[in-house]
Design a protein around this motif. Structure first.
Motif, short mmCIF file in Angstrom:
data_model
loop_
_atom_site.label_atom_id
_atom_site.label_comp_id
_atom_site.label_asym_id
_atom_site.label_seq_id
_atom_site.Cartn_x
_atom_site.Cartn_y
_atom_site.Cartn_z
N HIS A 159 0.82 -1.21 0.00
CA HIS A 159 0.00 0.00 0.00
C HIS A 159 0.85 1.26 0.00
O HIS A 159 0.59 2.21 -0.75
N LYS A 164 -6.16 -2.82 1.99
CA LYS A 164 -4.89 -2.40 1.39
C LYS A 164 -4.44 -3.34 0.27
O LYS A 164 -3.70 -2.93 -0.63
N LEU A 211 -9.30 4.48 3.27
CA LEU A 211 -8.86 3.30 2.52
C LEU A 211 -9.99 2.69 1.72
O LEU A 211 -9.78 1.71 1.00
#
Length: 472
Positions: free
Chosen positions: A66, A200, A233
């Motif tokens: 990520h 992620k 996210l």
């Protein structure tokens, strides 16, 4: 050939080879006790094999992928490819190395290792059933016993784990591909850690939680930082909903939830991870044979020497109650072994830290401001926002804070709450301070390396004294 039942004897019998159990066994052997450790699965227990270590390995790997993909602000442009099977293989290698290490440490200390499931026959004997057809059983007589059977994931009725659609945390950690869609039931620390990992790695993640925020039990401003990062996210949250039932579809499953008004919501997903907590494992022990019963919460109650109501039988780790933390179990294991060996040991739990490996991490120890007030202290609080910490900015991690709590009259440290990068490491400084009876002036007067995250602890202590330099 069926092996006949034989009886052996030992001074200290430990049931369960997780963190609490293997530490108790090694410490007992160090103190000269003839020690036997019975483990039915793998040394290291859930923590090393299916919990703490594999989850943190995947968290680290997911962070690498990520961070590399989202470092444009630093002038770094990359598009890493994730091989989930390769990542899982690497994680398994870490686990294997550590579990073999535990076995080696036990053998080096002189611990007798027995494979099987132990059940009490009476207050001086257990019967160990060995795994595998024809492997038979044996009886072991003991002078002292330590129960360290750990815990397991709680199953929601109707959502029994099947390793295909309905996953436990153990199942999720063994996946060899990233699901396109993942529904997580439960926004506690396990649910939030694994939600972050899979988000992620590219999954579309939705978290369903009965309560009104993530991380129940943590202060709202701590939970807020983690929730907002999770939302950034792409993680979606559905609060105030409980899992009701599910059905299989041609291309996945449909999970239905209900809220307080019995309104039904539906979620189509590839997999459903149920992470609503853990429960102690006591049903395999045959506790009736020793007239010992779990308390109303299912745990084996113990005193400050880790003794149960049966004087020569101890309980450590998750089976002995909250907090269900590996390092708490290790501390209890040492105490139990020392008491069994006649040492004047006792457990002091005033400064047991806890950590959540979300993004950002959370580290806590001791009391919150509210808890200190309830305990009769006049709390004073100092806080340092990480947006004012140079090292945090160089890490591109400006969200979060360090907060210390002390007694206004004496300045003795009472607790701390940290949310930010490396919080799990930073919290140790305050834990040591509490254990040593340190005051705010001790932390404020200690020169901290610059530029580091630990300077935020230093500045928070100074802020509590009205001497902050880098914050207003």
């Amino acid at each position: 050939m069926v092996v006949g039942d034989v009886t052996t004897g030992t001074e200290l019998l430990v049931i369960g080879g997780g963190p609490g159990g293997y530490v108790a066994a090694i410490r007992g052997a160090q103190l000269g006790l003839d020690t036997t450790l019975v483990e039915k699965d793998a040394y290291g227990g859930t923590c090393l094999n299916h919990g703490c270590i594999p989850s943190k390995a995947l968290i680290s790997a997911a962070d690498v992928a990520h961070d590399a993909k989202h470092a444009e602000d630093m002038g770094v442009f990359a598009d890493p490819a994730v091989d989930m099977a390769g990542m899982t293989e690497w994680k398994d290698g870490v686990v294997t190395r550590l579990t073999k290490g535990v076995e080696s440490l036990c053998k080096s200390a002189g611990v007798n290792l027995v494979s099987g499931t132990a059940e009490f026959a009476d207050e001086e004997t257990v019967r160990v059933a060995h795994g595998g057809e024809g492997q038979g059983s044996e009886s072991i007589a003991f002078e002292h016993a330590v129960v360290a059977t750990g815990s397991r994931p709680i199953q929601v009725p109707g959502f029994e784990f099947d390793s295909e659609y309905i996953l436990s945390s153990r199942d999720a950690l063994a996946l060899e591909s990233v699901p396109d869609d993942l529904l997580v039931v439960g926004a506690g620390y396990i649910g939030m850690e694994l939600s972050t990992v899979f988000a992620k790695l590219g999954a579309d993640v939705t978290v369903v939680e009965m309560l009104d925020d993530v991380l129940p039990g943590y202060e709202s401003d701590v939970a807020e930082v983690v929730r907002e990062r999770a939302e950034s996210l792409g993680i979606d949250f559905a609060f105030g909903e409980a899992a009701r039932d599910w059905e299989e579809l041609d291309d996945g499953i449909r999970v239905r939830t209900t809220d307080a008004d019995d309104e039904v919501s539906e979620y189509n997903t590839d997999r459903c991870l149920v992470a609503v907590g853990r429960e102690p494992v006591t049903d395999t022990l045959g506790l009736d044979a020793i007239d010992l019963a779990p308390n109303e919460d299912g745990f084996l109650a113990t005193d400050d020497q880790a003794r149960t109501d049966v004087d020569h039988i101890f309980a450590v780790g998750d089976v002995a109650g909250e907090p269900m933390l590996a390092h708490k179990g290790m501390a209890e294991g040492e105490v139990a072994a020392e008491v069994a060996a006649g040492e004047p040991a006792a457990l002091d739990q005033q400064a047991i830290p806890a950590a959540v490996f979300t993004d950002p991490e959370i580290g806590t120890v001791g009391m919150t401001e509210a808890e200190a007030d309830d305990a009769g202290f006049d709390p004073v609080v100092g806080e340092m926002p990480l947006r004012a910490n140079g090292r945090a900015l160089t890490l591109d991690e400006k969200e979060g804070f360090v907060r210390v709590v002390a007694d206004a009259d004496t300045e003795f440290l009472l607790g701390a709450q940290i949310v930010g990068p490396e919080a799990s490491e930073l919290i140790a400084e305050v834990g040591l301070g509490i254990e040593m009876g340190a005051r705010l002036e001790d932390v404020a007067g200690t020169v901290h390396t610059h530029p580091t995250l630990s300077e935020a602890v230093h500045e928070a202590a100074k802020a509590a004294r009205g001497e902050a330099i880098h914050t207003r």
